[in-house]
Every structure is written in structure tokens, then in C-alpha cells.
Write a protein that holds these residues in place. Sequence first.
Motif, PDB file in Angstrom:
ATOM      1  N   UNK A 137       0.667  -1.659  -0.294  1.00 50.02           N
ATOM      2  CA  UNK A 137      -0.321  -0.059  -0.110  1.00 50.02           C
ATOM      3  C   UNK A 137       1.054   1.667   0.389  1.00 50.02           C
ATOM      4  N   UNK A 138       2.081   0.919   0.416  1.00 51.40           N
ATOM      5  CA  UNK A 138       2.722   2.223   0.800  1.00 51.40           C
ATOM      6  C   UNK A 138       3.850   2.553  -0.534  1.00 51.40           C
ATOM      7  N   UNK A 139       3.569   1.858  -1.443  1.00 53.08           N
ATOM      8  CA  UNK A 139       4.190   1.716  -2.602  1.00 53.08           C
ATOM      9  C   UNK A 139       3.341   2.830  -3.545  1.00 53.08           C
ATOM     10  N   UNK A 140       1.945   2.669  -3.141  1.00 56.84           N
ATOM     11  CA  UNK A 140       1.072   3.271  -3.920  1.00 56.84           C
ATOM     12  C   UNK A 140       1.067   4.171  -3.860  1.00 56.84           C
ATOM     13  N   UNK A 141       0.700   4.565  -2.236  1.00 61.01           N
ATOM     14  CA  UNK A 141       0.918   6.251  -1.789  1.00 61.01           C
ATOM     15  C   UNK A 141       1.573   7.174  -2.465  1.00 61.01           C
ATOM     16  N   UNK A 177      -4.492  -3.964   1.596  1.00 59.63           N
ATOM     17  CA  UNK A 177      -2.713  -3.612   1.729  1.00 59.63           C
ATOM     18  C   UNK A 177      -1.751  -4.178   0.930  1.00 59.63           C
ATOM     19  N   UNK A 178      -2.487  -4.176  -1.019  1.00 59.22           N
ATOM     20  CA  UNK A 178      -1.416  -4.470  -1.286  1.00 59.22           C
ATOM     21  C   UNK A 178      -0.815  -3.654  -2.307  1.00 59.22           C
ATOM     22  N   UNK A 179      -0.791  -2.789  -3.354  1.00 62.05           N
ATOM     23  CA  UNK A 179      -1.114  -1.927  -4.760  1.00 62.05           C
ATOM     24  C   UNK A 179      -1.710  -3.240  -5.458  1.00 62.05           C
ATOM     25  N   UNK A 180      -1.559  -3.850  -5.585  1.00 63.56           N
ATOM     26  CA  UNK A 180      -2.314  -4.915  -6.785  1.00 63.56           C
ATOM     27  C   UNK A 180      -4.279  -3.908  -6.192  1.00 63.56           C
ATOM     28  N   UNK A 181      -4.322  -4.823  -4.943  1.00 60.03           N
ATOM     29  CA  UNK A 181      -5.695  -4.293  -4.352  1.00 60.03           C
ATOM     30  C   UNK A 181      -6.010  -3.163  -4.277  1.00 60.03           C
TER      31      UNK A 181
END
Length: 75
Positions: free
Chosen positions: A1-5, A37-41
Motif C-alpha cells: 500500500x505504501x508504494x501506491x501512496x 494492503x497490496x498495490x494490486x488491491x
Amino acid sequence: MHEYIDELKSHLTELTAEEQLDVINFYTEYLADAGIETYAAAVDKLGTPVQLARKVLADYSIKASQTMDDTCAQT
């Protein structure tokens, strides 16, 4: 999730630091509350960081335009 943000934030440079913080805090909390919790989600729920950033920038542009219209109408 941090990568997405982090990626989202990198596309919000047109906003002020305060606006960026508001957006990042909102979507960080949104993803946490949704249990994402994941980038894909995150992409499945919100679109890519670029797509979300475009939406956010468009929303802020409309907001700024409305504020200018309201200010001009008062004069």
C-alpha cells in the motif's frame, strides 16, 4: 500500500503541500479502513495512482474554478 501512496503523491505536485497532505491522508486512511494492503488491491479499488491523481487534480481544478466564480460574483 505504501508504494501506491508514494506513487500517488509523486503525481500531485500541482497541488499545494497542504492539499497534497490532505489527499494522501485521506487515501491512506481510506485504504487502511478498507483493509487494502497490496498495490494490486489498491489499483483494483481506486485505479492506478496516475488515474487517481488525474481525478484528484480535476476535482481540485473544479473547486478552484468555483471559488474564483464565487469571488467574481461577489464583486
